[in-house]
Scaffold this motif. Structure first.
Motif, PDB file in Angstrom:
ATOM      1  N   GLY A 296       0.798  -1.213   0.000  1.00 59.90           N
ATOM      2  CA  GLY A 296       0.000   0.000   0.000  1.00 59.90           C
ATOM      3  C   GLY A 296       0.835   1.270   0.000  1.00 59.90           C
ATOM      4  N   ASP A 297       2.006   1.217   0.581  1.00 60.18           N
ATOM      5  CA  ASP A 297       2.871   2.395   0.690  1.00 60.18           C
ATOM      6  C   ASP A 297       4.293   1.961   0.383  1.00 60.18           C
ATOM      7  OD1 ASP A 297       3.902   4.858   1.152  1.00 60.18           O
ATOM      8  OD2 ASP A 297       3.695   4.811   3.333  1.00 60.18           O
ATOM      9  N   LEU A 298       4.701   2.148  -0.856  1.00 54.52           N
ATOM     10  CA  LEU A 298       6.009   1.659  -1.274  1.00 54.52           C
ATOM     11  C   LEU A 298       7.132   2.491  -0.669  1.00 54.52           C
ATOM     12  CD1 LEU A 298       4.427  -0.099  -3.212  1.00 54.52           C
ATOM     13  CD2 LEU A 298       6.089   0.466  -4.988  1.00 54.52           C
ATOM     14  N   PRO A 299       8.200   1.835  -0.209  1.00 47.98           N
ATOM     15  CA  PRO A 299       9.359   2.579   0.286  1.00 47.98           C
ATOM     16  C   PRO A 299      10.181   3.124  -0.861  1.00 47.98           C
ATOM     17  CG  PRO A 299       9.827   0.235   0.316  1.00 47.98           C
ATOM     18  CD  PRO A 299       8.388   0.381  -0.134  1.00 47.98           C
ATOM     19  N   GLU A 300      11.105   3.992  -0.526  1.00 48.27           N
ATOM     20  CA  GLU A 300      12.047   4.497  -1.534  1.00 48.27           C
ATOM     21  C   GLU A 300      13.049   3.397  -1.831  1.00 48.27           C
ATOM     22  OE1 GLU A 300      13.058   7.545  -4.141  1.00 48.27           O
ATOM     23  OE2 GLU A 300      11.449   7.523  -2.660  1.00 48.27           O
ATOM     24  N   PRO A 301      13.215   3.001  -3.086  1.00 44.98           N
ATOM     25  CA  PRO A 301      14.147   1.912  -3.389  1.00 44.98           C
ATOM     26  C   PRO A 301      15.599   2.357  -3.279  1.00 44.98           C
ATOM     27  CG  PRO A 301      13.282   2.820  -5.417  1.00 44.98           C
ATOM     28  CD  PRO A 301      12.550   3.517  -4.301  1.00 44.98           C
ATOM     29  N   GLU A 302      16.473   1.388  -3.112  1.00 49.69           N
ATOM     30  CA  GLU A 302      17.907   1.620  -3.148  1.00 49.69           C
ATOM     31  C   GLU A 302      18.447   1.077  -4.467  1.00 49.69           C
ATOM     32  OE1 GLU A 302      19.294  -0.440   0.266  1.00 49.69           O
ATOM     33  OE2 GLU A 302      18.211   0.839   1.686  1.00 49.69           O
ATOM     34  N   GLN A 303      19.490   1.686  -4.971  1.00 47.34           N
ATOM     35  CA  GLN A 303      20.096   1.242  -6.217  1.00 47.34           C
ATOM     36  C   GLN A 303      21.225   0.263  -5.918  1.00 47.34           C
ATOM     37  OE1 GLN A 303      19.182   2.077  -9.474  1.00 47.34           O
ATOM     38  NE2 GLN A 303      17.383   3.038  -8.530  1.00 47.34           N
ATOM     39  N   ILE A 304      21.095  -0.959  -6.400  1.00 49.88           N
ATOM     40  CA  ILE A 304      22.130  -1.976  -6.248  1.00 49.88           C
ATOM     41  C   ILE A 304      22.406  -2.541  -7.636  1.00 49.88           C
ATOM     42  CG2 ILE A 304      22.778  -4.184  -5.208  1.00 49.88           C
ATOM     43  CD1 ILE A 304      20.971  -3.556  -2.886  1.00 49.88           C
ATOM     44  N   ALA A 305      23.651  -2.452  -8.073  1.00 51.19           N
ATOM     45  CA  ALA A 305      24.036  -2.889  -9.417  1.00 51.19           C
ATOM     46  C   ALA A 305      23.150  -2.242 -10.478  1.00 51.19           C
ATOM     47  CB  ALA A 305      23.978  -4.417  -9.523  1.00 51.19           C
ATOM     48  N   GLY A 306      22.726  -0.985 -10.220  1.00 48.73           N
ATOM     49  CA  GLY A 306      21.913  -0.274 -11.177  1.00 48.73           C
ATOM     50  C   GLY A 306      20.454  -0.650 -11.170  1.00 48.73           C
ATOM     51  N   LEU A 307      20.019  -1.478 -10.217  1.00 53.15           N
ATOM     52  CA  LEU A 307      18.642  -1.946 -10.162  1.00 53.15           C
ATOM     53  C   LEU A 307      17.928  -1.353  -8.948  1.00 53.15           C
ATOM     54  CD1 LEU A 307      19.338  -5.731 -10.822  1.00 53.15           C
ATOM     55  CD2 LEU A 307      18.732  -3.999 -12.507  1.00 53.15           C
ATOM     56  N   PRO A 308      16.632  -1.037  -9.069  1.00 49.69           N
ATOM     57  CA  PRO A 308      15.878  -0.567  -7.901  1.00 49.69           C
ATOM     58  C   PRO A 308      15.541  -1.745  -6.993  1.00 49.69           C
ATOM     59  CG  PRO A 308      14.441  -0.664  -9.808  1.00 49.69           C
ATOM     60  CD  PRO A 308      15.822  -1.027 -10.303  1.00 49.69           C
ATOM     61  N   VAL A 309      15.975  -1.667  -5.752  1.00 52.48           N
ATOM     62  CA  VAL A 309      15.823  -2.769  -4.801  1.00 52.48           C
ATOM     63  C   VAL A 309      15.170  -2.238  -3.531  1.00 52.48           C
ATOM     64  CG1 VAL A 309      17.044  -4.548  -3.468  1.00 52.48           C
ATOM     65  CG2 VAL A 309      17.866  -3.903  -5.752  1.00 52.48           C
ATOM     66  N   ALA A 310      14.232  -2.986  -2.985  1.00 56.98           N
ATOM     67  CA  ALA A 310      13.543  -2.576  -1.764  1.00 56.98           C
ATOM     68  C   ALA A 310      14.528  -2.494  -0.606  1.00 56.98           C
ATOM     69  CB  ALA A 310      12.431  -3.568  -1.428  1.00 56.98           C
ATOM     70  N   PRO A 311      14.320  -1.563   0.347  1.00 60.76           N
ATOM     71  CA  PRO A 311      15.175  -1.507   1.533  1.00 60.76           C
ATOM     72  C   PRO A 311      15.235  -2.871   2.216  1.00 60.76           C
ATOM     73  CG  PRO A 311      13.709   0.383   1.470  1.00 60.76           C
ATOM     74  CD  PRO A 311      13.263  -0.535   0.363  1.00 60.76           C
ATOM     75  N   VAL A 312      16.331  -3.126   2.910  1.00 60.82           N
ATOM     76  CA  VAL A 312      16.563  -4.462   3.439  1.00 60.82           C
ATOM     77  C   VAL A 312      15.463  -4.885   4.403  1.00 60.82           C
ATOM     78  CG1 VAL A 312      18.059  -3.629   5.312  1.00 60.82           C
ATOM     79  CG2 VAL A 312      18.318  -5.975   4.446  1.00 60.82           C
ATOM     80  N   GLU A 313      14.936  -3.947   5.220  1.00 56.23           N
ATOM     81  CA  GLU A 313      13.877  -4.315   6.156  1.00 56.23           C
ATOM     82  C   GLU A 313      12.642  -4.831   5.418  1.00 56.23           C
ATOM     83  OE1 GLU A 313      16.151  -0.789   7.956  1.00 56.23           O
ATOM     84  OE2 GLU A 313      15.290  -1.348   6.002  1.00 56.23           O
ATOM     85  N   ARG A 314      12.272  -4.141   4.329  1.00 62.98           N
ATOM     86  CA  ARG A 314      11.099  -4.562   3.572  1.00 62.98           C
ATOM     87  C   ARG A 314      11.366  -5.884   2.854  1.00 62.98           C
ATOM     88  NH1 ARG A 314       6.194  -2.467   1.806  1.00 62.98           N
ATOM     89  NH2 ARG A 314       5.093  -4.253   0.889  1.00 62.98           N
ATOM     90  N   ALA A 315      12.570  -6.036   2.303  1.00 57.79           N
ATOM     91  CA  ALA A 315      12.917  -7.288   1.635  1.00 57.79           C
ATOM     92  C   ALA A 315      12.880  -8.460   2.613  1.00 57.79           C
ATOM     93  CB  ALA A 315      14.296  -7.166   0.992  1.00 57.79           C
ATOM     94  N   LEU A 316      13.345  -8.235   3.835  1.00 56.56           N
ATOM     95  CA  LEU A 316      13.293  -9.288   4.854  1.00 56.56           C
ATOM     96  C   LEU A 316      11.859  -9.642   5.210  1.00 56.56           C
ATOM     97  CD1 LEU A 316      16.223  -8.153   7.136  1.00 56.56           C
ATOM     98  CD2 LEU A 316      15.991 -10.448   6.145  1.00 56.56           C
TER      99      LEU A 316
END
Length: 371
Positions: A168-188
Motif C-alpha cells: 500500500g505504501d512503497l518505500p524508496e528503493p535503493e540502487q544496487i548494481a543499477g537496479l531498484p531494490v527494496a530496503p533491506v527491512e522490507r525485503a526481509l
C-alpha cells in the motif's frame, strides 16, 4: 527517479540486421552488473517495435530452435541460451515497470512512472537479499522466482518467474548494481512472510543486524507493520534478534570509548542508593562525573494495549531517567543506529556531558554494583 536499463555499448542504429539483435555470445552467470555483461540481451516488445521489429518477426525468432525466447509476457531474451540471473532481474523489471519513454540502445535509461514515494516497481524478497550478499539467503541462480514489489493499485499479475508482491505504501528503493531494490527491512519482511521455518528466519534476521544491514529496531517495526510478529516461526526468532541487536550496539559503544578519546567508564552496572531502592541498570557509568549512559534498544514486540511492549519499555526508560536526574546524575541515551552512523557525534555528546559535570552541583552518592 529513473530506472536506467544498461544496454549494449554499441548504438542500436549500428545493428542493421535483425539476426544481429540475437547475436550469440558467451555470458556466464556471474555477479549482476559484472564487467563485460550484455544486458541488451533482454528487451520488451515495445522496445523492439520502436526499432522496427514487429510482433510477427519476434514470434518467428522465438520458434523452437530459434535464436530468441520469450522470458515473460512481452519480454524477450535475444539469445538462444538459458537466461542468466542478470537477464531474469532485468526481465522482471521490464515486465513490471510502467515506462513513459523507450530507452536508447546507448543505455541512457528509461524514465519510469513513479509513485509519491519513488519508483513503482522494485526487486524485493530473497532476490533483494541475494543482491546484498546475504549468506543466509539462497543465491540468485537458485531462485525459481523473483519477487517484485508494486503498488496495490497496479493491475498486474504474476507470470513465470516474476512474482508480484503488492504494497500500500512503497518505500524508496535503493540502487544496487543499477537496479531498484527494496530496503533491506522490507525485503526481509517479504521474505519471512513466505517462510515457516524458525531456524531460517532466525539466521536471516540475525545476519541482517549482525552485519550492519539494518538496526534491530527498524527491522522489528517493519515486521510489526507486516503483521508478522505474532507468527510462530517469527516469534521464535525474535529473542535471538533482540539479543543480537543488543550485542552489536554494545560492541559499537566499546569501540566508541576506545577510539574516540572517551574516558573508560564502569561497564554494565546497577545503581542503588545506600540502604535505599534500586535505581536500575545502565550500560556505562562515570562515577566521578555522575554520568550514566544507556543504549536505547527498544526492540520488543508490541501488541496494542500491552504495556509490557515498546510503550511499557519507554515508560521504564523515562522513569529511570527521572529518578537519576533528581539525584543529580546526568543520563545519556544513545540509539544503536546513532552508534553505527555517527559514532564521532555520539562521542562528542558523551564528552560534553562529562565536561559539564564541573559546573553542576555534586550528585547524590550511589552504590555502583556489577550487573
Amino acid at each position: 527517479m529513473t530506472y536506467d536499463i544498461p544496454l549494449t555499448p554499441r548504438p542500436f542504429q549500428q545493428l542493421n540486421r535483425l539476426d544481429r539483435l540475437g547475436h550469440p555470445g558467451s555470458h556466464a552467470d556471474g555477479p549482476v552488473g559484472a564487467a563485460g555483461a550484455s544486458p541488451a540481451r533482454v528487451l520488451t516488445a515495445s522496445m523492439l517495435r520502436a526499432h522496427g521489429v514487429g510482433a510477427a518477426e519476434a514470434s518467428e525468432h522465438c520458434r523452437p530452435g530459434g535464436p530468441w525466447r520469450m522470458l515473460l509476457p512481452g519480454v524477450f531474451l535475444l539469445h538462444p541460451g538459458p537466461p542468466t540471473s542478470e537477464d531474469r532481474l532485468h526481465a522482471v523489471l521490464l515486465y513490471t515497470l510502467r515506462r513513459q519513454t523507450i530507452p536508447t540502445q546507448s543505455g541512457h535509461g528509461t524514465a519510469a512512472r513513479t509513485t509519491a514515494h519513488g519508483i513503482d516497481a522494485m526487486i524485493t524478497g530473497p532476490a533483494a537479499l541475494a543482491l546484498r550478499g546475504f549468506t543466509s539467503a539462497r543465491p540468485l541462480p537458485a531462485l525459481d522466482r523473483i519477487d517484485v514489489l508494486v503498488p496495490v493499485t497496479r493491475r498486474l499479475r504474476s507470470a513465470g518467474f516474476a512474482r508480484v508482491v503488492r504494497g500500500g505504501d512503497l518505500p524508496e528503493p535503493e540502487q544496487i548494481a543499477g537496479l531498484p531494490v527494496a530496503p533491506v527491512e522490507r525485503a526481509l519482511a517479504d521474505t519471512v512472510a513466505d517462510l515457516d521455518d524458525a531456524e531460517t528466519v532466525g539466521r536471516l534476521l540475525t545476519e541482517a543486524v549482525r552485519d550492519g544491514h539494518c538496526e534491530a529496531q527498524t527491522l522489528m517495526r517493519e515486521l510489526e507493520a507486516a503483521r508478522l510478529l505474532t507468527a510462530p516461526h517469527v516469534a521464535d526468532a525474535v529473542d535471538r534478534l533482540v539479543a543480537e541487536g543488543r550485542t552489536v550496539a554494545e560492541a559499537r559503544l566499546y569501540d566508541l570509548v576506545r577510539t574516540q578519546g572517551v574516558p573508560a567508564p564502569c561497564w554494565n552496572v546497577d545503581l542503588r542508593l545506600p540502604g535505599g531502592p534500586h535505581l536500575g541498570g545502565v550500560d556505562a557509568y562515570w562515577p566521578d562525573e555522575a554520568v550514566a549512559l544507556s543504549i536505547d534498544a527498544r526492540t520488543h514486540r508490541h501488541i496494542p494495549g500491552d504495556e509490557s511492549g515498546t510503550e511499557g519499555l519507554w515508560d521504564a526508560y523515562a522513569q529511570q531517567r527521572e529518578s537519576l536526574e533528581r539525584l543529580g546524575i546526568t543520563v545519556v541515551h544513545l540509539t544503536p543506529r546513532a552508534l553505527r552512523e555517527a559514532p564521532e557525534l555520539q562521542a562528542a555528546v558523551v564528552r560534553t556531558a562529562l565536561m559539564a559535570a564541573e559546573d553542576r552541583e555534586p550528585a547524590a552518592y550511589v552504590l555502583v554494583l556489577p550487573r
